[in-house]
Structures are given as structure tokens and as C-alpha cells.
Design a protein around this motif. Structure first.
Motif, PDB file in Angstrom:
ATOM      1  N   ILE A 275      -3.225  -1.215   0.126  1.00 47.77           N
ATOM      2  CA  ILE A 275      -4.219  -1.083  -0.944  1.00 47.77           C
ATOM      3  C   ILE A 275      -5.642  -1.102  -0.395  1.00 47.77           C
ATOM      4  O   ILE A 275      -6.501  -0.336  -0.839  1.00 47.77           O
ATOM      5  N   SER A 276      -5.881  -1.952   0.612  1.00 50.87           N
ATOM      6  CA  SER A 276      -7.276  -2.269   0.929  1.00 50.87           C
ATOM      7  C   SER A 276      -7.742  -1.882   2.316  1.00 50.87           C
ATOM      8  O   SER A 276      -8.946  -1.953   2.589  1.00 50.87           O
ATOM      9  N   SER A 277      -6.860  -1.451   3.194  1.00 54.48           N
ATOM     10  CA  SER A 277      -7.369  -1.170   4.542  1.00 54.48           C
ATOM     11  C   SER A 277      -8.335   0.003   4.485  1.00 54.48           C
ATOM     12  O   SER A 277      -8.240   0.872   3.625  1.00 54.48           O
ATOM     13  N   GLY A 278      -9.279   0.001   5.397  1.00 58.65           N
ATOM     14  CA  GLY A 278     -10.292   1.052   5.394  1.00 58.65           C
ATOM     15  C   GLY A 278     -11.190   0.995   4.177  1.00 58.65           C
ATOM     16  O   GLY A 278     -11.803   1.987   3.810  1.00 58.65           O
ATOM     17  N   GLY A 279     -11.255  -0.162   3.525  1.00 60.80           N
ATOM     18  CA  GLY A 279     -12.105  -0.297   2.346  1.00 60.80           C
ATOM     19  C   GLY A 279     -11.460   0.244   1.079  1.00 60.80           C
ATOM     20  O   GLY A 279     -12.055   0.225   0.007  1.00 60.80           O
ATOM     21  N   GLY A 280     -10.242   0.734   1.216  1.00 55.51           N
ATOM     22  CA  GLY A 280      -9.548   1.237   0.022  1.00 55.51           C
ATOM     23  C   GLY A 280     -10.084   2.564  -0.473  1.00 55.51           C
ATOM     24  O   GLY A 280      -9.824   2.961  -1.603  1.00 55.51           O
ATOM     25  N   VAL A 281     -10.837   3.271   0.388  1.00 57.22           N
ATOM     26  CA  VAL A 281     -11.485   4.502  -0.063  1.00 57.22           C
ATOM     27  C   VAL A 281     -10.673   5.758   0.257  1.00 57.22           C
ATOM     28  O   VAL A 281     -11.098   6.867  -0.048  1.00 57.22           O
ATOM     29  N   GLY A 282      -9.509   5.572   0.870  1.00 58.04           N
ATOM     30  CA  GLY A 282      -8.770   6.745   1.341  1.00 58.04           C
ATOM     31  C   GLY A 282      -7.690   7.210   0.388  1.00 58.04           C
ATOM     32  O   GLY A 282      -7.235   6.476  -0.496  1.00 58.04           O
TER      33      GLY A 282
ATOM     34  N   VAL B 138     -21.023  -4.654  -4.218  1.00 58.37           N
ATOM     35  CA  VAL B 138     -19.687  -4.523  -3.647  1.00 58.37           C
ATOM     36  C   VAL B 138     -18.714  -4.185  -4.768  1.00 58.37           C
ATOM     37  O   VAL B 138     -18.804  -4.733  -5.871  1.00 58.37           O
ATOM     38  N   LEU B 139     -17.826  -3.252  -4.481  1.00 59.95           N
ATOM     39  CA  LEU B 139     -16.740  -2.963  -5.427  1.00 59.95           C
ATOM     40  C   LEU B 139     -15.570  -3.851  -5.042  1.00 59.95           C
ATOM     41  O   LEU B 139     -14.946  -3.653  -3.996  1.00 59.95           O
ATOM     42  N   ARG B 140     -15.269  -4.804  -5.906  1.00 58.59           N
ATOM     43  CA  ARG B 140     -14.224  -5.763  -5.574  1.00 58.59           C
ATOM     44  C   ARG B 140     -12.867  -5.229  -6.021  1.00 58.59           C
ATOM     45  O   ARG B 140     -12.776  -4.382  -6.896  1.00 58.59           O
ATOM     46  N   PRO B 141     -11.806  -5.738  -5.414  1.00 64.29           N
ATOM     47  CA  PRO B 141     -10.478  -5.208  -5.732  1.00 64.29           C
ATOM     48  C   PRO B 141     -10.068  -5.497  -7.171  1.00 64.29           C
ATOM     49  O   PRO B 141     -10.536  -6.456  -7.799  1.00 64.29           O
ATOM     50  N   ALA B 142      -9.191  -4.643  -7.658  1.00 62.85           N
ATOM     51  CA  ALA B 142      -8.630  -4.826  -8.994  1.00 62.85           C
ATOM     52  C   ALA B 142      -7.105  -4.698  -8.908  1.00 62.85           C
ATOM     53  O   ALA B 142      -6.601  -3.830  -8.189  1.00 62.85           O
ATOM     54  N   VAL B 143      -6.422  -5.574  -9.603  1.00 60.89           N
ATOM     55  CA  VAL B 143      -4.959  -5.492  -9.699  1.00 60.89           C
ATOM     56  C   VAL B 143      -4.583  -5.611 -11.163  1.00 60.89           C
ATOM     57  O   VAL B 143      -4.949  -6.593 -11.829  1.00 60.89           O
TER      58      VAL B 143
ATOM     59  N   GLU C 289      -6.425   6.875  -9.141  1.00 60.38           N
ATOM     60  CA  GLU C 289      -6.963   6.539  -7.831  1.00 60.38           C
ATOM     61  C   GLU C 289      -8.481   6.413  -7.910  1.00 60.38           C
ATOM     62  O   GLU C 289      -9.158   7.319  -8.373  1.00 60.38           O
ATOM     63  N   LEU C 290      -8.987   5.283  -7.479  1.00 61.81           N
ATOM     64  CA  LEU C 290     -10.441   5.077  -7.474  1.00 61.81           C
ATOM     65  C   LEU C 290     -10.888   4.705  -6.053  1.00 61.81           C
ATOM     66  O   LEU C 290     -10.059   4.318  -5.223  1.00 61.81           O
ATOM     67  N   GLY C 291     -12.176   4.812  -5.810  1.00 66.85           N
ATOM     68  CA  GLY C 291     -12.684   4.664  -4.450  1.00 66.85           C
ATOM     69  C   GLY C 291     -12.921   3.238  -4.002  1.00 66.85           C
ATOM     70  O   GLY C 291     -13.943   2.934  -3.392  1.00 66.85           O
ATOM     71  N   PHE C 292     -12.023   2.361  -4.317  1.00 70.00           N
ATOM     72  CA  PHE C 292     -12.070   0.979  -3.842  1.00 70.00           C
ATOM     73  C   PHE C 292     -10.653   0.422  -4.015  1.00 70.00           C
ATOM     74  O   PHE C 292      -9.812   1.087  -4.619  1.00 70.00           O
ATOM     75  N   PRO C 293     -10.361  -0.759  -3.495  1.00 68.30           N
ATOM     76  CA  PRO C 293      -8.986  -1.260  -3.627  1.00 68.30           C
ATOM     77  C   PRO C 293      -8.643  -1.498  -5.093  1.00 68.30           C
ATOM     78  O   PRO C 293      -9.183  -2.402  -5.727  1.00 68.30           O
ATOM     79  N   CYS C 294      -7.785  -0.695  -5.620  1.00 64.61           N
ATOM     80  CA  CYS C 294      -7.472  -0.751  -7.040  1.00 64.61           C
ATOM     81  C   CYS C 294      -5.999  -0.426  -7.181  1.00 64.61           C
ATOM     82  O   CYS C 294      -5.576   0.691  -6.864  1.00 64.61           O
ATOM     83  N   ALA C 295      -5.221  -1.393  -7.586  1.00 62.91           N
ATOM     84  CA  ALA C 295      -3.770  -1.210  -7.618  1.00 62.91           C
ATOM     85  C   ALA C 295      -3.213  -1.425  -9.014  1.00 62.91           C
ATOM     86  O   ALA C 295      -3.712  -2.260  -9.770  1.00 62.91           O
ATOM     87  N   TRP C 296      -2.214  -0.647  -9.299  1.00 64.18           N
ATOM     88  CA  TRP C 296      -1.499  -0.751 -10.565  1.00 64.18           C
ATOM     89  C   TRP C 296      -0.059  -1.135 -10.245  1.00 64.18           C
ATOM     90  O   TRP C 296       0.633  -0.405  -9.540  1.00 64.18           O
ATOM     91  N   VAL C 297       0.354  -2.282 -10.762  1.00 62.81           N
ATOM     92  CA  VAL C 297       1.693  -2.789 -10.453  1.00 62.81           C
ATOM     93  C   VAL C 297       2.561  -2.570 -11.687  1.00 62.81           C
ATOM     94  O   VAL C 297       2.168  -2.922 -12.805  1.00 62.81           O
ATOM     95  N   ALA C 298       3.733  -1.971 -11.464  1.00 59.06           N
ATOM     96  CA  ALA C 298       4.578  -1.649 -12.614  1.00 59.06           C
ATOM     97  C   ALA C 298       6.040  -1.926 -12.299  1.00 59.06           C
ATOM     98  O   ALA C 298       6.445  -1.898 -11.131  1.00 59.06           O
ATOM     99  N   PRO C 299       6.828  -2.190 -13.333  1.00 56.14           N
ATOM    100  CA  PRO C 299       8.269  -2.333 -13.110  1.00 56.14           C
ATOM    101  C   PRO C 299       8.888  -0.960 -12.859  1.00 56.14           C
ATOM    102  O   PRO C 299       8.364   0.058 -13.285  1.00 56.14           O
ATOM    103  N   TRP C 300       9.990  -0.990 -12.147  1.00 54.92           N
ATOM    104  CA  TRP C 300      10.705   0.255 -11.853  1.00 54.92           C
ATOM    105  C   TRP C 300      12.195  -0.044 -11.933  1.00 54.92           C
ATOM    106  O   TRP C 300      12.619  -1.154 -11.626  1.00 54.92           O
TER     107      TRP C 300
END
Lengths: 352, 453
Positions: free
Chosen positions: B267-274, B354-359, B373-384
Motif C-alpha cells: 500500500i505505502s512503499s514509494g509513498g503510495g503514489v505508484g 502531508v497526505l496521510r494513509p487511509a484504510v 486509486e489515489l495518489g497516496f496510501p489509500c486502501a480499501w479492504v473488503a470481504p471475498w
């Protein structure tokens, strides 16, 4: 009609347009709804700012209403229209007297740039409802040349572009270039009069560029904007050795302004209007005040001749305010560009 | 202040129209020449006039350029000055920029791996190859001139067009107007290393002129959002590079706790911008403990100016950061926020934040936010679950599948819209030279033809 002082000229124009014997039905009627008396209150150029901008009213009136009565039946007017892609266009009658004068002035300006006389012209500029085509034909003739015309419908191109049909617009441009090519190949063309987009497209064809560089001694451009960088490239890289002369005009100024001769390559393209008939002001769009020389602002056009009174017309274009030549009237304008708008950056998903 | 010229076939070109690039405090850092349409058109035509250097010379030039890019003064900037500039104007953490410099250099030095690996095993690369005597497949270009609308989210994005230049295309790059520094440095180095002024050009333009690069190229690549992907979907000449929407999948039989580090890194390596940073995390079973664990870890990341050695999160102008924040909150409505629910903007007080992470936790693997997808660490956790199957995993650049289920892996590998599958404890941003990123670019650039002599 040549005047010695601005005030005298302005007062003469007010007398012509607002006297019952000479004024147009439009202005005589419209004067009743002005909160000032043009005959007594408008003494000089500065007083023109009291007039409302009436150009939008032109959509709704019969064009004959605009012909000054002073001409009698001898106006010999031609009707030209604004660019107009939406709704009814704005039509303006140009008296034969005015058109002749405008052509003569244009021709004098071309002389000042060293544009040769007695050579034939190729004019790829709009005819039809647009005045520039007639200017080309008559200026070429006045200067002893024949004019080869290519017809060009800018309204159709604008419509195609606004509808996102770039491929059709491209095909249309190719069609124009093909016609330009036939004339360049077959005729001895000494002056090329074209819009900047056409010149740019022409520049993509090495064979046509060679022909222009071999035959053409002057290129006159007008009808759309030409940014300073593209102008540099056309002059220095594509058509070196060809004199380039720019025009900035429009239906509502009843003709064109012409690039000032004798400026260096690094100086901006300065346009001088056909003063005192057509004059520019460069204003701050917020305050409406004239900006200092060298500053940018929005262009206001005044046109006053026996043919028409269209003053205080705020154009969309922006320009740098430049002093007029020889203590002339109004402003000269440089680096004319369409109004640019800067909105907020929208958030777009994705990292790119 | 720096002046970045266009780098055309006739040498550097400085336009009258200059775009100013500033840092977040409003200081002017550089001016960028914006080439008008006529310049671009003429430059693109000129690229056709000169053939590319031979293959071996290209590979050597790449190696030289890569070393110079990372170690030498180029266009007046030392590597450190270049890195500092990029970090300052983009808000990408300085260590990320520095690492990227090395990655770019290595990618250039090892470019032959990529193009050789991409060549069909049975194809030779010249009609002169003796094998063509009895008939052989020869690998050839589909065109001569390649155009790129590059992105500015991460310096390494410019590795994306290396293969085209290595394969003998003449390449024109339109840089991001926000971050032209990396392609300017890279292209200067490549030109000096042997590609010359007519082999690779940098053509910064405004939005209106951008299309001229593609129009006059044989093939092109465009980075952008879903709108860009849609725009070029029907154009065989253009390869759109859209959102990565990378994901991590954890199936029920595997233990998620040992891979928390990997998920956080994804989620966050490289600043999460990739594009390779994970945006979706799918968990078979209850996703709450996973969401809680990664939120806890991401919450620890410090808020620092991008040029701080310890910075790991991206920085943006405060106004823009607030717009991102507003957008995120609007889109996150109805989900459960584990991190960033109170806002992701941490104001640094100098005009930047600073753009802080979001979960956020979603109710369903089909929730539309999963691909956001956004330009900072931003994750969406879902059941599967198995019933959802591969469907929510489609349109994914990198999928890390933490699973022991070979049948599921079969399905994932077979799914055409998943570009890369990493099985087990591998972070989504993992890459290796010579391996495809979104397929080999050569698949788009090259074709085979039978030659017999």
C-alpha cells in the motif's frame, strides 16, 4: 474625412450619426434611450465610454436599419457578419466608401512592409459573410495583382471542432491545402494571404513550403490568432526570406489593424488600428480602467466612420497595451491572445 | 532558477511561452518551455529522417546514459540537485526519488534483458541471420516513431518507454508539466550517450498541442485516468496506461498475520503514489482484523516534509490536499473508516500538507470503491469468497495472491485483465528487470514476419 484633432473628429461623427438627416434609423431610435446626448455630451474619444456596447443588439435588427440616411440611396453597402457559430450572426453593412478607404489604408500598410505590388495573390481566407475575403480581392486588384481565391468556411470548421469531429476538420483542411497546392504549382503567386492554421498545415508539406519559398515574397496572415512562438518558427524556420505581415481584424471593427513595420525579431507583434476610424483601448476587465503601457488587458474597439458607429465593443481578446505611433489615437495592441480561463484543478482518479 | 528547454531534433528550443514550476511555498523553481504545435509537428517529422543507431550501439548508449543519469552532472544539475528538485516540486519523499534514480539507471544498464526476453523464442532479430536462409521469423518494428504522454506521479514511470528506444524507435516524450525534470535529465543523458538530438526528443506542450505528438507518431503510449483509457480504447495505435488498481488477496487457509508487513509495503512503499501500490485488499473471511492491523501500522508513518530523509508519505499543496480529502470522504461514504476517516490532511504550515494513509472497509468485494486509486496510501479492504471468484479481481495491474489454492491461481493467471500475479508473500510493487510490467511493451511495438533468402 481626415481630421486634425481627435475631438473634432469625434464631434463630426456624432453629428453624422445623430442628426435626423444623416443618422441611421437604429442610432436615431437608440439615442432616445441613452442617458446622455451624443451631440453635446460626447466631445472626445474618452467620452465614447459612455456608450453602451450595442453589438449584441445587432442580432435582432434588420441590417438596413444600420445604414446612415446621409448616404441616401448611394450607400452601395455590402453586408458582412461576425464569425458566429451559435444563433443568429451579427450583420453590419459596410458602405462602398468605407470599404474603399479600408482597402487603400491596408494597401498603404503593405507598402510600408515592402510587400511587392504588381504580383498575383493567393488568398485562402474566408469570403461569403466575412469581410476579409473582399479585402483580399480588392487589395490585390488595387495593387495591380490578380487574386486567386480559395473558399474557406470557418463556421463549419468551428462546428466540427466543437463537436469533436477532428477527423472531418482535418479532411476539410487537407481539401483546402490541396487547392492551395494546385495554385502554387500552376501560377506565379507573389503574395500569400492565409489564416495561421492554414499556414501551419501548409508547413507540413515540404513540397508546398519549397514552392512558397521559391515564389512568394510576402505572406499576409489574419483571421485567427498567431502565437509569438509559432510566428517565430514560420518566419525563421519555415518561410525564411518571405516577408510576413499580420492583421488583427473583425467584422465589428469594420476591417483590420495591421502589424507595425520595422520592429525587431525579438519584439512582439504590434497591431496599429486604422485610426481615428478604428481605435483600441486596453482595459482591466475588472475595473474597466485603461491599463498602463506594457501591461495586459482586454481589448475594447471603437469604430466611428460615416459607415458605422460601433463603439465600446469589448472583444474577448487580451493584449499588451502599446503606445500608438506618432501620437495617434487610442492604443496599439501586442501579443493578442484569446481569453484564457483558469479553473480549479479537478480531482481525477488514478495516479497519473 | 532552472530553465528547462524543449529538446528537439535541432537541439534545445526555448519558447517565449514559459510555464513556471514552483514549490509548495510558492517559490519559483523552474521555467519550462512549451512547444507550439508547429514546433512539435516539425520535430516529429524530423525524427523520421534519421535512422536509429545499430542495436549494439543503442544498448551501449543506454548503459552510458544510465550511469550518467545516476552519477554525473547533467544539464547543470548534480544527481543530488536533481533529486532535491523533484522531491520539492512533486512532494515525493526524497528517499523514493533517490531509489528511483538507481532503478532508472539499472533499467537503462540492463535494457537488453527486457528486449531480448520479449522477443518470441523462435524469432531472429535480423534478416541477415543465417537462420533466415531456410526461412525464419524476423522480429521487426511496427513503425518508426513512438510518442509518449508521460506521467509525473513517479520518476520511474519513464522506464516505461525505454524498450521503444532500445528497439530502434525514435521516441518523443511529452513530459508532465509538473515534473519535467526526470525526462529532461534522462533524455539529455540519452542524447549525449549516443542517441543524438534526432533519436529522442522532449516536447513539453500544453494540453491542446499534446495530441500532435500522437498524431504524427506511428505508435504511442498515454498515461492517464479511466477517461484516457476510454478515449484511446478504440485506437490501435495508442497503448493507454490507466490506473493500476493493484490488489492483495488473502484466502482463508492462509494465515494473514505474517503478511501484514507485505500488505503495508504494498500500500505505502514509494509513498503510495505508484500504479503498483495496492488499493484493494480482499480477505476471505472477516476482513476486520486485517483492516485493523494495517491501519495500525500505517498510522505510525510520520508526517514530514518530502525532502526530509525520514519522509515516507507524499506531500501536496494544502489546497489540493484538501480537495483530495473532500473527494475521498465523499467516495468513502457508507464504508467503515479504520484510518483517515477524520481526514488525511496533515498541514505542514508552509503551504503544503502531508497526505496521510487511509484504510476503509467495504461490505462487498463488488463495492465500486475497491478500484479507486489515489495518489497516496489509500486502501480499501473488503470481504471475498469463492462465489465472488475472479470477478472483483479483474482490471488489476499487480495481484498478490496469498493462497495455496492452485486452482484459484490457475484462474487468476488465466484472467486476461490481470497483468501480473505474485503468489504468496510478495509485495505488489516488486519488479525485476527483464520482466514485463504490463506485458512487454515490445508486444505492442513489434511484429514478426517470415524472411527467406
Amino acid at each position: 474625412m481626415v481630421e486634425h484633432t481627435g475631438g473634432e473628429f469625434v464631434r463630426e461623427m456624432m453629428r453624422w450619426h445623430f442628426s435626423p438627416e444623416t443618422g441611421s434609423p437604429f442610432w436615431l431610435e437608440r439615442a432616445e434611450r441613452l442617458d446622455f446626448d451624443p451631440l453635446t455630451d460626447v466631445r472626445d474619444f474618452e467620452d465614447l465610454s459612455r456608450f453602451p456596447n450595442v453589438v449584441d443588439e445587432l442580432r435582432d435588427i434588420g441590417v438596413r436599419e444600420l445604414i446612415p440616411r446621409g448616404y441616401g440611396e448611394k450607400h452601395e453597402a455590402s453586408v458582412y457578419e461576425s464569425g458566429g457559430t451559435t444563433g443568429r450572426p451579427k450583420a453590419v453593412p459596410y458602405s462602398a466608401e468605407w470599404h474603399r478607404r479600408s482597402v487603400e489604408w491596408f494597401s498603404e500598410r503593405l507598402d510600408s512592409h515592402g510587400v511587392p505590388r504588381n504580383v498575383d495573390w493567393l488568398s485562402a481566407v474566408p469570403t461569403g459573410p466575412h469581410n476579409v475575403g473582399a479585402m483580399a480581392i480588392d487589395t490585390a486588384m488595387l495593387r495591380g495583382g490578380l487574386n486567386f481565391s480559395i473558399d474557406l468556411d470557418p463556421r463549419w470548421v468551428k462546428k466540427l471542432v466543437s463537436e469533436g469531429r477532428a477527423d472531418v476538420a482535418d479532411a476539410y483542411t487537407d481539401h483546402l491545402i490541396e487547392q492551395v497546392g494546385h495554385i502554387l504549382v500552376g501560377q506565379d503567386v507573389g503574395v500569400l494571404f492565409a489564416t495561421p492554421p492554414l499556414l501551419e498545415r501548409l508547413a507540413q508539406h515540404d513540397d508546398l513550403v519549397d514552392l512558397v519559398n521559391r515564389k512568394v515574397r510576402a505572406i499576409i496572415w489574419g483571421g485567427t490568432h498567431l502565437d509569438a512562438d509559432t510566428r517565430d518558427l514560420l518566419r525563421d524556420e519555415v518561410f525564411p526570406g518571405v516577408t510576413m505581415v499580420g492583421g488583427y481584424g473583425g467584422t465589428m471593427m469594420l476591417g483590420t489593424s495591421v502589424e507595425r513595420p520595422g520592429l525587431g525579431d525579438d519584439e512582439p507583434c504590434v497591431f496599429d488600428s486604422f485610426a481615428p476610424y478604428t481605435t483600441f483601448r486596453v482595459i482591466d476587465p475588472g475595473s474597466g480602467k485603461v491599463v498602463p503601457y506594457g501591461e495586459r488587458g482586454q481589448i475594447v474597439v471603437h469604430h466611428m466612420s460615416r459607415s458605422a458607429l460601433l463603439v465600446n465593443n469589448i472583444e474577448r481578446d487580451h493584449a499588451t497595451r502599446i503606445a500608438p505611433v506618432d501620437g495617434g489615437f487610442g492604443d496599439a495592441v501586442a501579443d493578442v491572445t484569446p481569453v484564457a480561463s483558469f479553473g480549479d484543478t479537478a480531482v481525477v482518479e488514478g495516479v497519473y | 532558477m532552472l530553465s528547462l528547454d524543449a529538446l528537439g531534433p535541432g537541439g534545445p528550443y526555448r519558447s517565449r511561452r514559459q510555464e513556471t514550476i514552483g514549490d509548495f511555498a510558492g517559490n519559483r523553481v523552474a521555467t519550462l518551455s512549451l512547444a507550439p504545435s508547429l514546433y512539435v509537428t516539425r520535430a516529429m517529422k524530423a525524427l523520421r529522417r534519421v535512422p536509429a543507431p545499430p542495436f549494439d550501439a543503442r544498448i551501449e548508449a543506454f548503459a552510458r546514459a544510465g550511469r550518467a543519469f545516476a552519477t554525473e552532472t547533467i544539464a547543470g544539475l548534480t544527481p543530488r540537485e536533481y533529486q532535491h528538485t523533484v522531491s520539492t516540486v512533486t512532494g515525493i519523499p526524497i528517499t523514493v526519488v533517490r531509489k528511483s534514480t538507481d532503478e532508472i539507471a539499472q533499467a537503462a544498464e540492463r535494457i537488453h534483458h527486457s528486449v531480448e526476453n520479449a522477443r518470441p523464442a523462435g524469432a531472429v532479430d535480423s534478416w541477415r541471420d543465417p537462420r533466415a536462409r531456410d526461412g525464419a521469423a524476423v522480429w521487426t518494428r511496427r513503425g518508426e516513431v513512438f510518442a509518449v504522454h508521460a506521467a509525473g506521479n513517479h520518476p520511474s514511470v519513464h522506464q516505461g518507454w525505454f524498450d521503444a528506444l532500445a528497439l530502434g524507435y525514435r521516441v518523443a516524450v511529452r513530459p508532465s508539466r509538473r515534473e519535467p525534470f526526470t525526462p529532461h535529465r534522462l533524455i539529455t543523458a540519452l542524447r549525449e550517450a549516443g542517441f543524438g538530438d534526432e533519436g529522442v526528443v522532449l516536447l513539453p506542450t500544453d494540453h491542446e498541442v499534446a495530441g500532435d505528438l500522437l498524431r504524427h507518431a506511428d505508435l504511442g503510449m498515454v498515461y492517464g485516468g479511466a477517461d484516457v483509457v476510454g478515449k484511446y480504447a478504440g485506437d490501435r495505435r495508442v497503448l493507454p496506461q490507466g490506473p493500476g488498481r493493484s490488489k492483495v488477496l488473502i484466502t482463508a487457509e492462509t494465515d494473514w498475520e505474517p503478511v501484514v508487513d507485505t500488505i503495508v509495503e504494498s500500500i505505502s512503499s514509494g509513498g503510495g503514489v505508484g500504479c503498483v501500490n495496492a488499493t484493494g485488499v480482499l480477505v476471505e473471511g472477516d476482513p476486520s482484523p486485517v483492516a485493523a492491523a494495517i491501519a495500525e501500522r500505517l498510522a505510525e508513518l510520520p508526517s514530514l516534509p518530502a525532502t526530509d530523509e525520514r519522509a515516507v508519505l507524499p506531500v501536496q499543496p494544502t489546497g489540493l490536499a484538501r480537495r483530495w480529502d473532500g473527494y475521498l470522504r465523499q467516495r468513502a461514504a457508507g464504508s467503515k473508516a479504520w484510518l483517515g476517516g477524520d481526514g488525511i490532511v496533515d498541514d505542514l504550515g508552509d503551504g503544503s500538507a502531508v497526505l496521510r494513509p487511509a484504510v476503509h472497509q467495504l461490505d462487498s468485494p463488488f463495492a465500486e470503491q475497491l478500484g479507486m486509486e489515489l495518489g497516496f496510501p489509500c486502501a480499501w479492504v473488503a470481504p471475498w469468497d469463492r462465489e465472488a471468484g475472479v470477478r472483483p479481481l479483474r482490471d488489476t495491474l499487480v495481484l498478490t495472491a496469498v493462497t495455496t489454492d492452485g486452482n484459484l491461481v490457475d484462474e487468476l493467471v488465466a484472467e486476461p485483465t490481470i497483468a501480473n500475479v505474485y503468489i504468496g508473500d510478495h509485495p505488489t510493487p516488486w519488479m525485476a528487470h527483464g520482466l514485463p510490467h504490463d506485458g512487454y511493451l515490445a508486444e505492442f511495438l513489434m511484429r514478426t514476419k517470415t524472411i527467406r533468402r
